[in-house]
Write a protein that holds these residues in place. Structure first.
Motif, PDB file in Angstrom:
ATOM      1  N   VAL A  92       0.844  -1.197   0.000  1.00 50.70           N
ATOM      2  CA  VAL A  92       0.000   0.000   0.000  1.00 50.70           C
ATOM      3  C   VAL A  92       0.881   1.249   0.000  1.00 50.70           C
ATOM      4  N   ARG A  97       2.298   1.355 -11.463  1.00 53.68           N
ATOM      5  CA  ARG A  97       1.511   1.240 -10.224  1.00 53.68           C
ATOM      6  C   ARG A  97       0.019   1.153 -10.506  1.00 53.68           C
ATOM      7  N   GLU A  98      -0.460   1.799 -11.545  1.00 56.40           N
ATOM      8  CA  GLU A  98      -1.879   1.706 -11.905  1.00 56.40           C
ATOM      9  C   GLU A  98      -2.240   0.272 -12.305  1.00 56.40           C
ATOM     10  N   ILE A 138       2.339   1.651  -3.526  1.00 63.51           N
ATOM     11  CA  ILE A 138       1.344   2.036  -4.535  1.00 63.51           C
ATOM     12  C   ILE A 138       0.888   3.480  -4.329  1.00 63.51           C
ATOM     13  N   LEU A 153      -2.562  -1.730  -9.090  1.00 59.76           N
ATOM     14  CA  LEU A 153      -3.828  -1.423  -8.432  1.00 59.76           C
ATOM     15  C   LEU A 153      -4.992  -2.071  -9.175  1.00 59.76           C
TER      16      LEU A 153
END
Length: 82
Positions: A43, A69-70, A46, A73
């Protein structure tokens, strides 16, 4: 002499065989082995983009920075929601 006024683009080569799911699993395992709380560390990474949240053990830091990072996620949400 190099042109210091122009924008330089850096492309990070990603391994197409290693998708976000595999990256997350590999990094998760490395974090657990080193005794970290993998959820908190992932977490933190990200949210901030700071790779120091991820251990360099077993190349985990290098591996995770090769995936956007997208995309990480999105993989997490797909797994959770789907």
């Amino acid at each position: 002499m190099a042109d210091l006024d122009s924008t330089r683009y850096v492309k990070i080569d990603t391994d197409p065989r290693m998708g976000a799911e595999m990256v997350l699993a590999t990094v998760y395992e490395a974090l657990v082995e080193k005794g970290y709380n993998p959820i908190n560390q992932l977490v933190g990474y990200i949210m901030s983009g700071d790779p120091t949240y991820i251990t360099s053990y077993k190349g985990a830091r290098s591996i995770i920075t090769k995936v956007d990072r997208e995309d990480l996620l999105e993989e997490l949400l797909n797994h959770y929601m789907g």
